[in-house]
Write a protein that holds these residues in place. Structure first.
Motif: not given
Ligand SMILES: Nc1ncnc2c1ncn2[C@@H]1O[C@H](COP(=O)(O)OP(=O)(O)OP(=O)(O)O)[C@@H](O)[C@H]1O
Length: 310
Positions: A168-170, A216-221, A251-255, A300-303
Motif C-alpha cells: 500500500l505504501f510502496d 499520510i507521511l507513510a504515503k510520502k505526502y 490530489g483530489k482523492s486525498a481531498a 485503506v492506506a489512510f485509515s
C-alpha cells in the motif's frame, strides 16, 4: 402504464389474495408464501402489473416463461463467461422447487436452506453449492436474477484483493510537476464565503489523529496539494457540501478521503461499534473499476491502524 407506486401499494393485497398458491398437494405449488407461481393463477392481475412485479419480486416468472424464452446464444455466452463459469450457473427452477419461505429476520443457513431476510426478500432457496449449515448468507446471494422474462445468472461480486501494508505504501513518488501543481491558484466560491478562507498549509492543521498523520507521511505526502488545501480547510469547521474540481492527478482523492476517514474515525471512536453497523458510512462513486480499486487502496492506506473497515 400505471404509476409504479400503485403496484407497490397493491403488493400486499395481491399476495393476500393468493394464499392457495403456497399450499396444495402438488409439490409444484409448495412454493414460498407470497411468491406468485404462474400467470394462469393470476387472473385478477393484468399482464402489465405482472411485468412490473417480475422486475420487483424474484420468482414471479412462471417456469414455462423462464425456460421457453432461451437466451440468445451470444448473450448467454457473454453473461456466463463474464460473471460465472458456465457449470456454476444454477438452474433457478431447481432452487424454487426446493425452496421455502420465512418472514423471520434470520439470515442463517438452516439445513442447507438460506432463509429470507425480510418482506422484500421473500424467497429462501437451497443450492448454489452451499453446504455449510452455519455460514451467514444474505438472501440476495441465492436469488436468480429474473428480468424481462429471462433468467440471468447472478453477477459475480468483485471483491478487491487486499494489499499488504508494504504494497500500500510502496512505489509512491511525487510526480515531475508536483511543485508546479502545488503553486496552482485556488479559488473558493459560494456558501457565503465572501471573505477569503485561508487554505491550510499542512496536514497537522486539520486536527487529524496522529495515526492518520503517520499514514499520510507513510504515503510520502509532505504537504497538501492545492485542492487538498482548500477542501480540507472547508471541512475543518463543519462538513460542508463541496463541489471541487482540479486537473487529473492533482490530489483530489486525498481531498475527500481524508475528511471522510476522519469523520468515520470520530463516529467510531465515540460509539465504539459505530452507529449504523450494517450500512456504509460513506459512498464513493467512481467511473471505472480500476479507479475504484485505486481509491479503495488509498482509503485503506489512510485509515491503517484505525477502527475503520473497508
Ligand atoms: N500531497 C501530496 N503529496 C505527494 N503526492 C501526492 C499528494 N497528494 C496526492 N499525491 C499523489 O499524486 C498522485 C495523484 O493523486 P490523485 O490520484 O489523488 O489525483 P486525482 O486528482 O484524484 O486524479 P484523478 O483525477 O486521475 O482521479 C497520486 O499518486 C497521489 O498519491
Amino acid at each position: 402504464m400505471k404509476n409504479p407506486s400503485e403496484y407497490f401499494e397493491s403488493k400486499s393485497n395481491l399476495l393476500n389474495k393468493q394464499p392457495k398458491l403456497a399450499s396444495g398437494s402438488d409439490s409444484r405449488f409448495a412454493k414460498p408464501n407470497g411468491i406468485i407461481n404462474s400467470t394462469s393463477s393470476l387472473s385478477a392481475v393484468d399482464e402489465e402489473m405482472l411485468s412490473v412485479l417480475q422486475g420487483l419480486y424474484v420468482g414471479v416468472a412462471p417456469k414455462e416463461r423462464q425456460y421457453q424464452v432461451p437466451l440468445e446464444e451470444e448473450e448467454e455466452d457473454l453473461l456466463t463467461s463474464a460473471y460465472m463459469p458456465k457449470e456454476a450457473v444454477p438452474n433457478p427452477w431447481d432452487l424454487f422447487e426446493n425452496s421455502q419461505t420465512t418472514m423471520s429476520n434470520t439470515k442463517t443457513m438452516q439445513n442447507g436452506v438460506a432463509r429470507a431476510e425480510d418482506e422484500t426478500n421473500l424467497v429462501s432457496t437451497q443450492g448454489f453449492g452451499c453446504n455449510s449449515n452455519t455460514a451467514p448468507v444474505t438472501n440476495q446471494d441465492f436469488i436468480p436474477n429474473v428480468r424481462a422474462n429471462k433468467t440471468y445468472p447472478l453477477r459475480k461480486k468483485h471483491i478487491p484483493q487486499k494489499k499488504t501494508e508494504e504494497q500500500l505504501f510502496d512505489d509512491i513518488e511525487e510526480g515531475p510537476n508536483f511543485e508546479q501543481i502545488c503553486n496552482a491558484e485556488i479559488q473558493i466560491i459560494g456558501c457565503g464565503v465572501n471573505e477569503l478562507i485561508y487554505p491550510i498549509e499542512s496536514y497537522e492543521e486539520c486536527g487529524f489523529p496522529q495515526v492518520m498523520l503517520n499514514n499520510i507521511l507513510a504515503k510520502k505526502y509532505r504537504k497538501p496539494m492545492p485542492i487538498q488545501k482548500a477542501v480540507l480547510r472547508l471541512f475543518m469547521d463543519k462538513p460542508n457540501d463541496i463541489v471541487a474540481h482540479a486537473q487529473t492527478g492533482s490530489g483530489k482523492s486525498a481531498a475527500y478521503l481524508l475528511p471522510l476517514i476522519h469523520q468515520i474515525h470520530k463516529i467510531k471512536s465515540q460509539y465504539r461499534e459505530g452507529i449504523n453497523r450494517d450500512s456504509p458510512y460513506a459512498l464513493v462513486l467512481l467511473p471505472t473499476k480500476e479507479l475504484a480499486i485505486q481509491i479503495y487502496n488509498d482509503a485503506v492506506a489512510f485509515s491503517m491502524g484505525k477502527p475503520i473497515f473497508f
